[in-house]
Enzyme design. Sequence first.
Site, PDB file in Angstrom:
ATOM      1  CG  ASN A  28      -0.439  -0.073   2.495  1.00  0.00           C
ATOM      2  OD1 ASN A  28       0.718  -0.461   2.670  1.00  0.00           O
ATOM      3  ND2 ASN A  28      -1.210   0.293   3.501  1.00  0.00           N
ATOM      4  CD  GLU A  75       8.037   0.600  10.850  1.00  0.00           C
ATOM      5  OE1 GLU A  75       8.373   1.300   9.878  1.00  0.00           O
ATOM      6  OE2 GLU A  75       7.528  -0.516  10.727  1.00  0.00           O
ATOM      7  CB  SER A  96      -2.418  -8.900   7.220  1.00  0.00           C
ATOM      8  OG  SER A  96      -1.618 -10.025   6.931  1.00  0.00           O
ATOM      9  CB  CYS A 101      -2.785   0.016   8.674  1.00  0.00           C
ATOM     10  SG  CYS A 101      -1.303   0.979   8.545  1.00  0.00           S
ATOM     11  CD  GLU A 155       4.330  -0.164  13.160  1.00  0.00           C
ATOM     12  OE1 GLU A 155       3.135  -0.015  13.485  1.00  0.00           O
ATOM     13  OE2 GLU A 155       5.264   0.132  13.904  1.00  0.00           O
TER      14      GLU A 155
HETATM   15  P1  ADP Z   1      -1.686  -9.406   1.977  1.00  0.00           P
HETATM   16  O1  ADP Z   1      -0.822  -9.000   0.799  1.00  0.00           O
HETATM   17  O2  ADP Z   1      -2.371 -10.708   1.810  1.00  0.00           O
HETATM   18  O3  ADP Z   1      -2.598  -8.307   2.384  1.00  0.00           O
HETATM   19  P2  ADP Z   1       0.141  -8.635   3.911  1.00  0.00           P
HETATM   20  O4  ADP Z   1      -0.454  -7.288   3.747  1.00  0.00           O
HETATM   21  O5  ADP Z   1       0.316  -9.126   5.285  1.00  0.00           O
HETATM   22  O6  ADP Z   1      -0.667  -9.691   3.127  1.00  0.00           O
HETATM   23  O7  ADP Z   1       1.527  -8.595   3.187  1.00  0.00           O
HETATM   24  C1  ADP Z   1       2.587  -7.855   3.720  1.00  0.00           C
HETATM   25  C2  ADP Z   1       3.882  -8.456   3.303  1.00  0.00           C
HETATM   26  O8  ADP Z   1       3.942  -9.801   3.784  1.00  0.00           O
HETATM   27  C3  ADP Z   1       4.108  -8.534   1.813  1.00  0.00           C
HETATM   28  O9  ADP Z   1       5.493  -8.333   1.552  1.00  0.00           O
HETATM   29  C4  ADP Z   1       3.696  -9.947   1.511  1.00  0.00           C
HETATM   30  O10 ADP Z   1       4.265 -10.388   0.328  1.00  0.00           O
HETATM   31  C5  ADP Z   1       4.245 -10.668   2.717  1.00  0.00           C
HETATM   32  N1  ADP Z   1       3.642 -11.969   2.990  1.00  0.00           N
HETATM   33  C6  ADP Z   1       2.410 -12.385   2.681  1.00  0.00           C
HETATM   34  N2  ADP Z   1       2.201 -13.655   3.099  1.00  0.00           N
HETATM   35  C7  ADP Z   1       3.344 -14.047   3.697  1.00  0.00           C
HETATM   36  C8  ADP Z   1       3.777 -15.253   4.355  1.00  0.00           C
HETATM   37  N3  ADP Z   1       2.986 -16.310   4.475  1.00  0.00           N
HETATM   38  N4  ADP Z   1       5.024 -15.273   4.860  1.00  0.00           N
HETATM   39  C9  ADP Z   1       5.821 -14.201   4.745  1.00  0.00           C
HETATM   40  N5  ADP Z   1       5.485 -13.060   4.144  1.00  0.00           N
HETATM   41  C10 ADP Z   1       4.267 -12.968   3.616  1.00  0.00           C
END
Ligand code: ADP
Length: 492
Positions: free
Chosen positions: A165, A470, A242, A297, A263
Amino acid sequence: MDMCVLPNMKFRLKSPEMIVEKAFVAGMWIEGEATSAVYDPANGNQIAAVAKCGTSHVQTAIGAADSARQSWANTLPVTRGKLLRKWAGLIREHGEDLAIIIVSEQGKTLQEARGEVEYGAGFLDWFAAEAERGHGQTMPSHKPGSSLRVLMQPAGVAVAITPWNFPLAMITRKAGAALAAGCPIIVKPAPETPLTALALAKLSEEAGFPNSVFQVLTGDAPTLAKALIMDQRVRVVSFTGSTEVGRILLEQSAATVKKVSMELGGHAPVICFDDMLVEQAVEICLPAKFATSGQDCLAANRIYVQRSIHDKFVELFAARVRTLKVGHGLDPDTDIGPMTKHSVAEKCREHIADAVANGATLICGGSHSLAEQFVAPTVLSNVTDDMLISREETFGPVAAILLFDSEDEVVARANRSEMGLAAYVLTQNIGRATRVSERLEYGLVGINTASFTGPPVPFGGWKQSGLGREGSHHGMLEFMEAKYICTGGLAA
Ligand code: ADP
């Protein structure tokens, strides 16, 4: 909303070489084991194919960072600061190109992307100065003939796992702090937005950082993240994303007891009291909800409005929302871009459908599909606390308005979330503003404003919204270890 009339990203750049499709490992631009496609979320067009790195590349990157660690830690803070400032200057110089790249892979509007470039460069400037303030402490001794002091020292190799984002600012906020503290950092950007990260790497090379203190690995997130986090040479993990993924990374970090900074998700309440001028409340709620098309967020997920101004608020707010234009972020008329990920658009539709099925009123927008990845800016009223949208983070342009009567009631309802990142209080009553902001179980509270983040402030959440902070001096401490030194035998 014709998405095809806009020229291809590469033809809009002043410096087309800002598009780099290789990963930046050990000071070299490397091909991966395969490639990973990058798409424009507004039209689904493929815009690039970046390196898909594997675990062998992870090993190379960690080894290189570990080799660079001591010399970077010994580099004078003032020199580290100069390099950070140089990098910030280059980011600003190439700001328009970076903004176009951000829009092309993330989808936000060009104006928002320009704002992100400046916001992101600001963290490097701020931490450039902070590099010189990694102060320790001395304490009056509790032991005869001894002297006590605490040094703050770099914690070692750091890893940043960043979201899609804010593809630029979430990297500079982490890398600025790590590099200022004296830690080399390896960045694994989100697979949706690697081009911004790689352009930053190119500018870091131009800024003249020593080899391997800033590296970018692109490819499959779970594979790369696991290999990075399970390695004991990595001492700090800084993640933005997330709560669900944060939990996985925390578990993986436990094996080698890493320092972690997280975060995670938010579910921001806005509490709008009836002493507020409705027009003013609406102008604060619009950006609080719709900035970055709601993919933030800090985005308002529950807008609580006190009874006597509720109906007027809904009417004026919806009138403003109806004027928001949906389209490609590079179109200057656009207010709301596409959702970067298809799953986000799906979730928005699910939240709208659930709210309507359970008695909410759809004032404008709705779950009808524009194009697959677009969500119409939506306003729902008569939303209640048990609906999905009141419990789960929406992350899109859907505004949920809830009614409240008393201060005690609304504070209790606002705090009933497992998330605790940002909250907003709208009131002209200073006593109420002070009282309510102190009672909210959130890491950030904006009173009568939707704009309050930036380099000098500690950004972070309570409860399941995260760990650590942060930005600010707190942000740099996430990459430092305290060392207490006692010198004895000083008695003459
Ligand atoms: P999403 O893209 O499903 O909304 P996140 O916002 O948590 O998931 O993604 C944040 C970061 O975590 C990105 O760099 C994403 O590629 C990475 N990520 C997503 N799933 C995993 C995982 N299972 N293990 C490690 N990193 C991940």
